[in-house]
Design a protein around this motif. Structure first.
Motif, PDB file in Angstrom:
ATOM      1  N   TRP A 149       0.849  -1.191   0.000  1.00 47.90           N
ATOM      2  CA  TRP A 149       0.000   0.000   0.000  1.00 47.90           C
ATOM      3  C   TRP A 149       0.883   1.240   0.000  1.00 47.90           C
ATOM      4  CZ3 TRP A 149      -4.828   1.348  -0.984  1.00 47.90           C
ATOM      5  CH2 TRP A 149      -5.274   2.617  -0.587  1.00 47.90           C
ATOM      6  N   GLY A 150       0.636   2.132  -0.946  1.00 41.15           N
ATOM      7  CA  GLY A 150       1.403   3.365  -1.013  1.00 41.15           C
ATOM      8  C   GLY A 150       2.881   3.089  -1.235  1.00 41.15           C
ATOM      9  N   GLY A 151       3.700   4.005  -0.759  1.00 45.03           N
ATOM     10  CA  GLY A 151       5.140   3.831  -0.928  1.00 45.03           C
ATOM     11  C   GLY A 151       5.801   3.053   0.182  1.00 45.03           C
ATOM     12  N   GLU A 152       5.160   3.032   1.360  1.00 45.40           N
ATOM     13  CA  GLU A 152       5.825   2.444   2.519  1.00 45.40           C
ATOM     14  C   GLU A 152       5.343   1.053   2.886  1.00 45.40           C
ATOM     15  OE1 GLU A 152       2.974   4.381   6.006  1.00 45.40           O
ATOM     16  OE2 GLU A 152       5.020   5.140   5.742  1.00 45.40           O
ATOM     17  N   GLY A 153       4.110   0.670   2.488  1.00 49.81           N
ATOM     18  CA  GLY A 153       3.560  -0.625   2.876  1.00 49.81           C
ATOM     19  C   GLY A 153       2.951  -0.574   4.268  1.00 49.81           C
ATOM     20  N   LEU A 154       1.968  -1.450   4.508  1.00 45.12           N
ATOM     21  CA  LEU A 154       1.278  -1.490   5.792  1.00 45.12           C
ATOM     22  C   LEU A 154       1.123  -2.931   6.279  1.00 45.12           C
ATOM     23  CD1 LEU A 154      -1.654   1.044   5.205  1.00 45.12           C
ATOM     24  CD2 LEU A 154       0.386   1.420   6.594  1.00 45.12           C
ATOM     25  N   TYR A 155       1.152  -3.099   7.586  1.00 47.16           N
ATOM     26  CA  TYR A 155       0.847  -4.387   8.215  1.00 47.16           C
ATOM     27  C   TYR A 155      -0.540  -4.825   7.762  1.00 47.16           C
ATOM     28  CZ  TYR A 155       0.221  -7.738  12.102  1.00 47.16           C
ATOM     29  OH  TYR A 155       0.006  -8.856  12.857  1.00 47.16           O
ATOM     30  N   THR A 156      -0.634  -6.012   7.200  1.00 50.61           N
ATOM     31  CA  THR A 156      -1.891  -6.507   6.634  1.00 50.61           C
ATOM     32  C   THR A 156      -2.079  -7.959   7.033  1.00 50.61           C
ATOM     33  OG1 THR A 156      -1.668  -4.983   4.759  1.00 50.61           O
ATOM     34  CG2 THR A 156      -3.177  -6.840   4.488  1.00 50.61           C
ATOM     35  N   ALA A 157      -3.192  -8.253   7.682  1.00 54.26           N
ATOM     36  CA  ALA A 157      -3.354  -9.544   8.337  1.00 54.26           C
ATOM     37  C   ALA A 157      -3.816 -10.669   7.421  1.00 54.26           C
ATOM     38  CB  ALA A 157      -4.333  -9.407   9.502  1.00 54.26           C
ATOM     39  N   ASN A 158      -4.564 -10.343   6.347  1.00 53.84           N
ATOM     40  CA  ASN A 158      -5.163 -11.410   5.535  1.00 53.84           C
ATOM     41  C   ASN A 158      -5.123 -11.095   4.049  1.00 53.84           C
ATOM     42  OD1 ASN A 158      -7.036 -11.218   8.243  1.00 53.84           O
ATOM     43  ND2 ASN A 158      -6.618 -13.327   7.656  1.00 53.84           N
ATOM     44  N   MET A 159      -5.094 -12.144   3.241  1.00 55.64           N
ATOM     45  CA  MET A 159      -5.236 -12.039   1.800  1.00 55.64           C
ATOM     46  C   MET A 159      -6.105 -13.200   1.350  1.00 55.64           C
ATOM     47  SD  MET A 159      -1.081 -12.271   1.140  1.00 55.64           S
ATOM     48  CE  MET A 159      -1.114 -11.628  -0.489  1.00 55.64           C
ATOM     49  N   CYS A 160      -6.833 -13.021   0.240  1.00 61.83           N
ATOM     50  CA  CYS A 160      -7.564 -14.140  -0.340  1.00 61.83           C
ATOM     51  C   CYS A 160      -7.512 -14.035  -1.859  1.00 61.83           C
ATOM     52  CB  CYS A 160      -9.003 -14.207   0.168  1.00 61.83           C
ATOM     53  SG  CYS A 160     -10.058 -12.822  -0.305  1.00 61.83           S
TER      54      CYS A 160
ATOM     55  N   LEU B 198     -17.491 -11.052  -1.053  1.00 65.36           N
ATOM     56  CA  LEU B 198     -16.316 -11.063  -0.192  1.00 65.36           C
ATOM     57  C   LEU B 198     -16.757 -10.765   1.234  1.00 65.36           C
ATOM     58  CD1 LEU B 198     -12.860  -9.769  -1.086  1.00 65.36           C
ATOM     59  CD2 LEU B 198     -13.782  -9.211   1.157  1.00 65.36           C
ATOM     60  N   PHE B 199     -16.304 -11.568   2.177  1.00 65.34           N
ATOM     61  CA  PHE B 199     -16.694 -11.444   3.573  1.00 65.34           C
ATOM     62  C   PHE B 199     -15.490 -11.025   4.410  1.00 65.34           C
ATOM     63  CE2 PHE B 199     -19.339 -14.514   1.425  1.00 65.34           C
ATOM     64  CZ  PHE B 199     -20.623 -14.166   1.819  1.00 65.34           C
TER      65      PHE B 199
ATOM     66  N   ALA C 214      -9.354  -1.737  11.840  1.00 68.02           N
ATOM     67  CA  ALA C 214      -8.815  -3.013  12.310  1.00 68.02           C
ATOM     68  C   ALA C 214      -9.334  -4.196  11.522  1.00 68.02           C
ATOM     69  CB  ALA C 214      -9.108  -3.201  13.805  1.00 68.02           C
ATOM     70  N   PRO C 215      -9.117  -4.233  10.193  1.00 66.07           N
ATOM     71  CA  PRO C 215      -9.652  -5.349   9.398  1.00 66.07           C
ATOM     72  C   PRO C 215      -8.889  -6.646   9.621  1.00 66.07           C
ATOM     73  CG  PRO C 215      -8.335  -3.905   8.014  1.00 66.07           C
ATOM     74  CD  PRO C 215      -8.415  -3.250   9.355  1.00 66.07           C
ATOM     75  N   TYR C 216      -9.605  -7.679   9.976  1.00 62.64           N
ATOM     76  CA  TYR C 216      -9.053  -9.032  10.100  1.00 62.64           C
ATOM     77  C   TYR C 216     -10.059  -9.996   9.486  1.00 62.64           C
ATOM     78  CZ  TYR C 216      -5.795  -7.199  13.598  1.00 62.64           C
ATOM     79  OH  TYR C 216      -4.833  -6.492  14.247  1.00 62.64           O
ATOM     80  N   GLY C 217      -9.567 -11.074   8.916  1.00 63.97           N
ATOM     81  CA  GLY C 217     -10.456 -12.059   8.334  1.00 63.97           C
ATOM     82  C   GLY C 217     -10.976 -11.578   6.992  1.00 63.97           C
ATOM     83  N   LEU C 218     -10.734 -12.349   5.957  1.00 66.81           N
ATOM     84  CA  LEU C 218     -11.140 -11.964   4.611  1.00 66.81           C
ATOM     85  C   LEU C 218     -11.321 -13.244   3.814  1.00 66.81           C
ATOM     86  CD1 LEU C 218     -11.428  -9.249   2.999  1.00 66.81           C
ATOM     87  CD2 LEU C 218      -9.121  -9.681   2.159  1.00 66.81           C
ATOM     88  N   GLU C 219     -12.490 -13.409   3.196  1.00 68.79           N
ATOM     89  CA  GLU C 219     -12.747 -14.646   2.453  1.00 68.79           C
ATOM     90  C   GLU C 219     -13.701 -14.359   1.301  1.00 68.79           C
ATOM     91  OE1 GLU C 219     -11.442 -18.036   1.648  1.00 68.79           O
ATOM     92  OE2 GLU C 219     -11.108 -17.548   3.762  1.00 68.79           O
ATOM     93  N   LEU C 220     -13.414 -14.966   0.157  1.00 72.54           N
ATOM     94  CA  LEU C 220     -14.251 -14.840  -1.025  1.00 72.54           C
ATOM     95  C   LEU C 220     -15.060 -16.119  -1.177  1.00 72.54           C
ATOM     96  CD1 LEU C 220     -14.367 -12.524  -3.165  1.00 72.54           C
ATOM     97  CD2 LEU C 220     -12.870 -13.921  -4.584  1.00 72.54           C
ATOM     98  N   ASP C 221     -16.312 -15.995  -1.641  1.00 71.12           N
ATOM     99  CA  ASP C 221     -17.099 -17.204  -1.832  1.00 71.12           C
ATOM    100  C   ASP C 221     -16.581 -17.999  -3.044  1.00 71.12           C
ATOM    101  OD1 ASP C 221     -18.092 -15.987  -4.127  1.00 71.12           O
ATOM    102  OD2 ASP C 221     -20.139 -15.855  -3.433  1.00 71.12           O
ATOM    103  N   SER C 222     -17.084 -19.206  -3.211  1.00 66.39           N
ATOM    104  CA  SER C 222     -16.550 -20.118  -4.219  1.00 66.39           C
ATOM    105  C   SER C 222     -16.759 -19.622  -5.643  1.00 66.39           C
ATOM    106  CB  SER C 222     -17.189 -21.509  -4.060  1.00 66.39           C
ATOM    107  OG  SER C 222     -18.602 -21.424  -4.212  1.00 66.39           O
ATOM    108  N   ARG C 223     -17.700 -18.724  -5.847  1.00 58.46           N
ATOM    109  CA  ARG C 223     -17.946 -18.165  -7.181  1.00 58.46           C
ATOM    110  C   ARG C 223     -17.166 -16.878  -7.425  1.00 58.46           C
ATOM    111  NH1 ARG C 223     -24.417 -18.506  -8.370  1.00 58.46           N
ATOM    112  NH2 ARG C 223     -24.401 -20.580  -9.318  1.00 58.46           N
ATOM    113  N   GLY C 224     -16.577 -16.335  -6.376  1.00 59.79           N
ATOM    114  CA  GLY C 224     -15.874 -15.069  -6.509  1.00 59.79           C
ATOM    115  C   GLY C 224     -16.795 -13.876  -6.605  1.00 59.79           C
ATOM    116  N   GLU C 225     -18.016 -14.009  -6.082  1.00 60.97           N
ATOM    117  CA  GLU C 225     -19.016 -12.953  -6.216  1.00 60.97           C
ATOM    118  C   GLU C 225     -19.183 -12.109  -4.955  1.00 60.97           C
ATOM    119  OE1 GLU C 225     -22.486 -15.097  -7.291  1.00 60.97           O
ATOM    120  OE2 GLU C 225     -21.895 -15.348  -9.399  1.00 60.97           O
TER     121      GLU C 225
END
Length: 207
Positions: free
Chosen positions: A108-119, A187-188, A174-185
């Motif tokens: 994120w940006g030029g410096e980057g940020l602590y990020t807890a989840n990816m999907c 995002l939770f 404070a975003p934590y937890g990230l999940e996409l459904d099986s169709r990709g439609e």
């Protein structure tokens, strides 16, 4: 294994091989030239062996400082790589079979940020993530980012803090937890925060 400290924030499973991976939560003990670097470590279940690898977490391109791994994709893409973030926001690829990493940049940006989840999207072309936690995420509007692994382009899908403040008066951060459904439609996710109407509060972001 003596000298290896499995990082508490990340354990990835390679579903093709059954191997587990993380990074050393402490710096490499074998000499001054390794100081400050965080190497990948693997675990083989069938013979209960821990191994320190040659691959290491790339330094954040802004600060020049390496951190342990924080988050990763569930699946490898076609080139055999997991996509990963370090704790200080370095965005990189980890190739377990080749025992190497490849820096992409800052998440994120030029410096980057602590990020807890990816999907990942079902066909693995897109990666979704919410950079920052707490007040840092709020200060950027709590963005939801889509990254295209084919083109290398980032796109903010929504600034969620502005939306929830306008609609519900909820200061989402404070975003934590990230999940996409099986169709990709759909995002939770969940984002800690609080309800507020205090527009003098520096954490209150106007919609």
């Amino acid at each position: 294994k003596k000298g290896i400290s499995w990082h508490r924030r990340c354990t990835m499973l390679d579903q093709d091989t059954g191997m587990f991976y993380s990074t050393d939560s402490v710096t490499h003990p074998d000499g001054e030239r390794y100081r400050g670097e965080h190497y990948f470590v693997s675990y083989t279940r069938r013979n209960n062996v821990f191994t320190r690898m040659q691959a290491k977490v790339p330094a954040n391109p802004s600060s020049g400082k390496p951190n342990p791994i924080r988050s990763h994709t569930e699946f490898k893409t076609g080139d055999g790589a997991f996509w990963c973030f370090s704790e200080n926001g370095a965005f990189f690829k980890f190739f377990p079979q080749q025992d190497r990493t490849e820096l992409i940049g800052a998440n994120w940006g030029g410096e980057g940020l602590y990020t807890a989840n990816m999907c990942q999207s079902p066909k693995l072309r897109y990666i979704y993530y919410m950079p920052g936690v707490g007040s840092r995420a709020i200060s950027y509007g709590t963005p939801l980012v889509q990254y295209d692994v084919k083109t290398g382009k980032k796109k903010v899908i929504a600034f969620l803090n502005r939306f929830y403040l306008a609609k519900y008066g909820y200061n989402a951060g404070a975003p934590y937890g990230l999940e996409l459904d099986s169709r990709g439609e759909s995002l939770f996710f969940y984002a800690g925060g609080g309800f507020t109407s205090d527009r003098n509060n520096p954490k209150f972001i106007r919609p």
